[in-house]
Design a protein around this motif. Structure first.
Motif, PDB file in Angstrom:
ATOM      1  N   ASP A 153       1.298   1.126  -7.946  1.00  0.00           N
ATOM      2  CA  ASP A 153       2.741   1.183  -8.213  1.00  0.00           C
ATOM      3  C   ASP A 153       3.037   1.632  -9.643  1.00  0.00           C
ATOM      4  O   ASP A 153       4.065   2.275  -9.891  1.00  0.00           O
ATOM      5  N   ASP A 168       5.997   4.267 -11.516  1.00  0.00           N
ATOM      6  CA  ASP A 168       6.838   3.892 -12.654  1.00  0.00           C
ATOM      7  C   ASP A 168       6.682   4.896 -13.791  1.00  0.00           C
ATOM      8  O   ASP A 168       7.662   5.301 -14.423  1.00  0.00           O
ATOM      9  N   GLU A 216      11.217   5.421  -7.302  1.00  0.00           N
ATOM     10  CA  GLU A 216      10.618   4.257  -7.966  1.00  0.00           C
ATOM     11  C   GLU A 216      10.938   2.983  -7.199  1.00  0.00           C
ATOM     12  O   GLU A 216      10.087   2.105  -7.033  1.00  0.00           O
ATOM     13  N   ARG A 217      12.173   2.871  -6.702  1.00  0.00           N
ATOM     14  CA  ARG A 217      12.557   1.700  -5.917  1.00  0.00           C
ATOM     15  C   ARG A 217      11.799   1.666  -4.584  1.00  0.00           C
ATOM     16  O   ARG A 217      11.397   0.593  -4.127  1.00  0.00           O
ATOM     17  N   ASP A 228       8.601   0.176  -5.265  1.00  0.00           N
ATOM     18  CA  ASP A 228       8.713  -1.279  -5.416  1.00  0.00           C
ATOM     19  C   ASP A 228       8.733  -1.972  -4.060  1.00  0.00           C
ATOM     20  O   ASP A 228       8.086  -3.015  -3.871  1.00  0.00           O
ATOM     21  N   TYR A 229       9.470  -1.402  -3.121  1.00  0.00           N
ATOM     22  CA  TYR A 229       9.536  -2.009  -1.785  1.00  0.00           C
ATOM     23  C   TYR A 229       8.179  -1.934  -1.079  1.00  0.00           C
ATOM     24  O   TYR A 229       7.778  -2.870  -0.378  1.00  0.00           O
ATOM     25  N   ARG A 263       5.282  -1.890  -2.603  1.00  0.00           N
ATOM     26  CA  ARG A 263       4.451  -2.895  -3.286  1.00  0.00           C
ATOM     27  C   ARG A 263       4.771  -4.300  -2.773  1.00  0.00           C
ATOM     28  O   ARG A 263       3.858  -5.102  -2.505  1.00  0.00           O
ATOM     29  N   ASN A 264       6.052  -4.606  -2.634  1.00  0.00           N
ATOM     30  CA  ASN A 264       6.438  -5.926  -2.137  1.00  0.00           C
ATOM     31  C   ASN A 264       5.915  -6.158  -0.721  1.00  0.00           C
ATOM     32  O   ASN A 264       5.461  -7.262  -0.382  1.00  0.00           O
ATOM     33  N   ASN A 314      11.987  -4.651   3.758  1.00  0.00           N
ATOM     34  CA  ASN A 314      11.518  -3.682   2.756  1.00  0.00           C
ATOM     35  C   ASN A 314      11.516  -2.274   3.338  1.00  0.00           C
ATOM     36  O   ASN A 314      11.965  -1.321   2.692  1.00  0.00           O
TER      37      ASN A 314
END
Length: 239
Positions: free
Chosen positions: A56, A60, A98-99, A102-103, A105-106, A196
């Motif tokens: 991730d 970023d 980027e978001r 993040d999703y 990764r979550n 997600n």
């Protein structure tokens, strides 16, 4: 003097092309993150999930690089009309990507927990949902790279099937919870993973909206097709 002008124009075109290349690279990485997070879930592969989490940071970093490069272009080139819209759109798309990372990764984090819980169902819905959002994401990035407003409009209208699958998963997980309290932990994490993926689909349509604006100079309607009815779901307890 004319030769110098041609050099400046060529250099500017190369810089705009570099922005497209950076976005395409970031989009490809985001697609891979979504795919691998889903594979890690369905194969109960904690090692692959850990890889998704560690990758991730690369997304970023790419977002920061794109933003820095675009701000420099705005300051030095003072672009106008379609070029200005494209550069602003590039920064917005980088943020959406980027978001999405993040999703993913979550989802990977929660899939590690799911591997330690009892198996619930076939998870085919997750595979289908992931395939739909990946297709929309790829199409949105291709539309950006190719300045294709028509393709962007198609992506914008394709979010409803994602919501339909999400609604099915939502009801299925609630049913598992009511059938056996021991399912609650796994089902809860699976619900978050499904959400997600649904949010990734939303960001893909955000990208499509941005592309449409960058190419056409106008906005798509506010009321895009949505079918997420989970907030109103009623699940009957088993008899």
């Amino acid at each position: 003097m004319e030769q110098q002008g041609e050099h400046i124009v060529r250099s500017y075109d190369e810089q705009l092309r570099k922005v497209r290349d950076m976005l395409a690279r970031m989009g490809g990485l985001a697609e891979r993150q979504v795919n691998d997070a889903t594979v890690a879930l369905t194969r109960r592969d904690a090692s692959l999930a850990a890889e998704v989490i560690s990758r991730d940071a690369a997304l970023d970093q790419l977002e920061r690089e794109i933003e820095t490069f675009c701000i420099r272009l705005l300051a030095l080139r003072q672009p106008m009309a379609s070029d200005l819209r494209f550069i602003v759109a590039a920064m917005k798309v980088a943020h959406d990507l980027e978001r999405i990372g993040d999703y993913a990764r979550n989802a990977a984090k929660r899939s590690i927990i799911v591997t330690q819980q009892p198996t619930l169902g076939s998870l085919n819905g997750f595979l289908r949902m992931a395939r739909l959002v990946q297709e929309n994401l790829k199409a949105a990035i291709d539309a950006l790279v190719n300045d294709d407003a028509v393709a962007a409009e198609r992506v914008w209208g394709n979010d409803e099937p994602v919501d339909d699958v999400y609604n099915g998963i939502f009801r299925e997980m609630l049913t598992f919870m009511m059938e056996d309290p021991r399912n609650i932990t796994a089902a809860t994490h699976l619900l978050f993973i499904a959400k997600n993926l649904e949010r990734i689909g939303d960001h893909a349509t955000n990208i499509a909206e941005t592309v449409h604006y960058a190419v056409r100079g106008d906005s798509l309607p506010d009321d895009r097709p949505k079918a997420d009815s989970s907030a109103y779901a009623v699940v009957r307890p088993p008899e």
